[in-house]
Design a protein around this motif. Sequence first.
Motif, short mmCIF file in Angstrom:
data_model
loop_
_atom_site.label_atom_id
_atom_site.label_comp_id
_atom_site.label_asym_id
_atom_site.label_seq_id
_atom_site.Cartn_x
_atom_site.Cartn_y
_atom_site.Cartn_z
N LYS A 174 62.70 85.17 46.21
CA LYS A 174 62.89 86.00 47.51
C LYS A 174 64.15 85.61 48.01
CE LYS A 174 58.11 87.36 48.43
NZ LYS A 174 56.84 87.15 49.50
N ILE A 175 65.08 86.18 47.68
CA ILE A 175 66.50 86.12 48.06
C ILE A 175 66.91 86.78 49.23
CG2 ILE A 175 69.05 85.59 47.52
CD1 ILE A 175 66.99 83.82 46.09
N CYS A 176 67.50 86.40 50.27
CA CYS A 176 67.98 87.09 51.54
C CYS A 176 69.39 86.81 51.72
CB CYS A 176 67.01 87.04 52.71
SG CYS A 176 65.34 87.52 52.79
N LEU A 177 70.20 87.92 52.10
CA LEU A 177 71.74 87.90 52.46
C LEU A 177 72.06 88.04 53.98
CD1 LEU A 177 74.53 87.38 51.42
CD2 LEU A 177 74.59 89.86 50.83
N LEU A 178 72.85 87.17 54.81
CA LEU A 178 73.36 87.32 55.99
C LEU A 178 74.88 87.32 56.04
CD1 LEU A 178 72.40 87.64 58.86
CD2 LEU A 178 72.36 85.10 58.97
N GLU A 179 75.27 88.23 56.28
CA GLU A 179 76.81 88.25 56.33
C GLU A 179 77.38 88.74 57.72
OE1 GLU A 179 78.63 90.06 52.73
OE2 GLU A 179 77.30 92.04 53.27
N SER A 180 78.55 88.25 57.87
CA SER A 180 79.61 88.73 59.09
C SER A 180 80.15 90.13 58.50
CB SER A 180 80.23 88.02 59.51
OG SER A 180 81.42 87.72 58.44
#
Length: 388
Positions: A174-180
């Motif tokens: 379960k991979i999540c991505l947080l980016e600006s």
Amino acid sequence: MTLRRKSCRAGALAGLVLLTLGGAAAAEPGVTKDQILVGSSLDLSGPAAPVGGPMKQALEIGAQMINDHGGINGRALKVITYDNALSVPKGLLAVQKLLTQDHVFAFVALMGEPLVQAAEKRIFAADRAIMFPLAGLQSLYDPPQRLLAAFVPDFSTQFAAGAEWALKDLQKRKICLLESHGMNANVRTAVEKVLASHQLRLTDYASYALGEADLSAPMARFKDAGCETVLLDGNVRDAAAALRERRKLDWTVDFLVAQSAAADGLIKLGGTAAEGTYGLATKLPMDATGDMPVVKELERRYRAAYDKPFDPSFLGGYQALALFAEAARRAGPDLTTATLIQGLDRMKDVDTGIGFPPVTFSESRRLGSDHGYIIQIRHGAWTKAADW
């Protein structure tokens, strides 16, 4: 006869003046018989200042060290650096000043993906080179551009490798991505492609404004979604804010942060909340490089100047300057933009001796190396966890 002699003399003087002016016009900007002047623009006051500050120190101390070791074919190296606060308008003003007022020979370690993209046309129009910018963009080297060379693989390549490592080595699904916003446009696509090859999809995704301090909403959402690994594409301050929020939530999820956040500044700003964090890197951490002679000399010079150990980000700035110096050295005494590029293309398996992989360049290869490392904060210091 007298009038004729005067006319001939006047004609000869006029010819000499024209010859002198022609020679001045043909002179290479930023290059004299004694000096090579290069320019840079770094974030010294904005969200990436914890990285930009050490980079500036590296350019200053690196130039000093290069000069103390004989300079470049008898010329001293001088670097002019201006703050861009990670703002494109401010950065473009700095670039314009470096071009038209300072008349620099080349740009070294120009910092920030959006700035490099916005500035490259005007820099190339002036026949100046952009050497080893601090920006993770595939367009820096693919397709190859004559006046541009990179030593850092683009962030999408790095995050694709990081996602693959999390799936295989950490055994997470379960991979999540947080980016600006606007940080690196292709990171999400690259991560999704890796997940798709494993018949997986992103568990969740969120973006935020660059430098945003409150990341409580996306972090709470990620926890509810059951994320097992959070990939964070942002800067040091963003990553520290997210890690502090993770601690507030009493959540033990793994974090893998971008190279732009994998610095000692994250340890300082994140404190104990940063312990265990993984990072993407293109050089070995300090615990593996501290005995290298070049690193020792840089550390000695830094301590003499600032009375403290340097942030590892410092070595990224030195790497950019050292690679430029090597290309200029191989260009020979007749240093022009054309011979600089020729010198660059003569660099094969060059190792600067500070923990970066050896680099090779050619007309068709403008990325020195695509190798990198997974590093981790253990007991308050970065250490190597794996290769990618």
